[in-house]
Design a protein around this motif. Structure first.
Motif, short mmCIF file in Angstrom:
data_model
loop_
_atom_site.label_atom_id
_atom_site.label_comp_id
_atom_site.label_asym_id
_atom_site.label_seq_id
_atom_site.Cartn_x
_atom_site.Cartn_y
_atom_site.Cartn_z
N UNK A 200 0.83 -1.21 0.00
CA UNK A 200 0.00 0.00 0.00
C UNK A 200 0.86 1.25 0.00
N UNK A 201 0.66 2.09 -1.02
CA UNK A 201 1.36 3.38 -1.03
C UNK A 201 0.90 4.26 0.13
N UNK A 202 -0.36 4.10 0.52
CA UNK A 202 -0.94 4.97 1.55
C UNK A 202 -0.17 4.88 2.86
N UNK A 203 0.30 3.69 3.22
CA UNK A 203 1.02 3.55 4.49
C UNK A 203 2.36 4.26 4.44
N UNK A 204 2.99 4.27 3.27
CA UNK A 204 4.26 5.00 3.13
C UNK A 204 4.04 6.51 3.18
#
Length: 292
Positions: A200-204
């Motif tokens: 998930x890009x969102x967590x980065x």
């Protein structure tokens, strides 16, 4: 709970009206006076009692600060919004957050505030403290999870309550349209079940910041537990405050074979795939549609 006479004494003490008897008489002559709402009012000094009563009966005289908290706001976002929209300072808010027990966090939050300040529109009145405002947000979170039957529903899908909120925060950030949330949750459930990383890009972006720009190779290699391209499982905490739709999407996720998704158009629709080859085709289509 104040009576007309108690209100009159307050008004006299604050220099609004000259005598309590004049205000009490005006209130007795106006049956609408029983409808005065509790709150903080904007009045003037040295008013005629009847005019003071008229202002107390006008909702526009009530003084409050409207604070809208959208779904997907982080704790940092929420602190900035409250500090911008009310007299409460960010220093006061951070001090309250440093004492999570004082704002009523559930025990299973383990002292972590992220994810538990529920997104809604709040009315903050003069004199309210940072602890009171944050407590109201946590209480609103409690109402939402009661409505979703979080404790029982999380057991039914084999996750802890905390993990549900963490996954819901990722769904909230990854999805744009509520109707796609259950399938996005499905993708993450299937990945967890199959031993795949969430990717998930969102967590980065939670670590890098929403304004960071496109992820680079160096970003993707970051040694942080919020890098779900590098580490297995869920991140250690929620990454924002998910709304009720995202929580319910996790608790009642779709049940299919999807393992991949991508935002496919500028309207925010999500396309899903079961294979990497199909996913790569969708990514090419997304780029052709001008989705960044």
């Amino acid at each position: 709970g104040d009576s007309a006479s108690a209100i009159a004494h307050t008004l006299v003490a604050d220099g609004v009206v000259k005598s309590s008897s004049a205000f009490t008489s005006a209130a007795n002559e106006n049956p609408k006076s029983r409808g005065i709402q509790p709150g903080t009012y904007h009045l003037r000094h040295h008013m005629k009692a009847s005019l003071a009563l008229s202002l107390l009966l006008k909702p526009s005289s009530l003084v409050s600060y409207t604070v809208p908290i959208p779904e997907g706001f982080t704790v940092a976002d929420i602190v900035a919004r409250i500090a911008a929209d009310t007299p409460i300072t960010s220093t006061e808010l951070r001090a309250a957050l440093a004492n999570p027990a004082s704002i009523g966090l559930p025990a299973w939050a383990n002292g972590h505030v992220e994810g538990f300040l529920f997104p809604a529109t709040y009315e903050v009145t003069p004199g309210e403290t940072a602890t009171q405002v944050l407590s109201a947000m946590v209480a609103r979170f409690g109402l939402a999870v009661t409505q979703t039957k979080l404790a029982a529903a999380s057991r039914a899908i084999g996750l802890s309550e905390y993990d549900v909120i963490t996954l819901a925060s990722i769904v909230q950030r990854e999805g744009r349209l509520v109707g796609d949330f259950p399938k996005i949750a499905e993708v993450f459930f299937n990945r967890l079940h199959d031993g795949m990383r969430l990717d998930s890009d969102a967590t980065l972006y939670y670590v890098l910041g929403a304004g960071h720009g496109p992820l680079t190779a160096a970003d993707l290699a970051l040694d942080t537990p919020y890098n779900t391209r590098k580490f297995d499982g869920l991140p250690p905490t929620p990454i924002n405050s998910p709304g009720q739709a995202a929580i319910e999407a996790v608790l009642h996720h779709a049940t299919g074979q999807y393992l991949y998704f991508v935002t496919i158009d500028q309207a925010g629709h999500t396309a899903f795939a079961t294979t990497l080859d199909r996913f790569n085709q969708l990514v090419a289509e997304s780029r052709a549609n001008g989705v960044s």
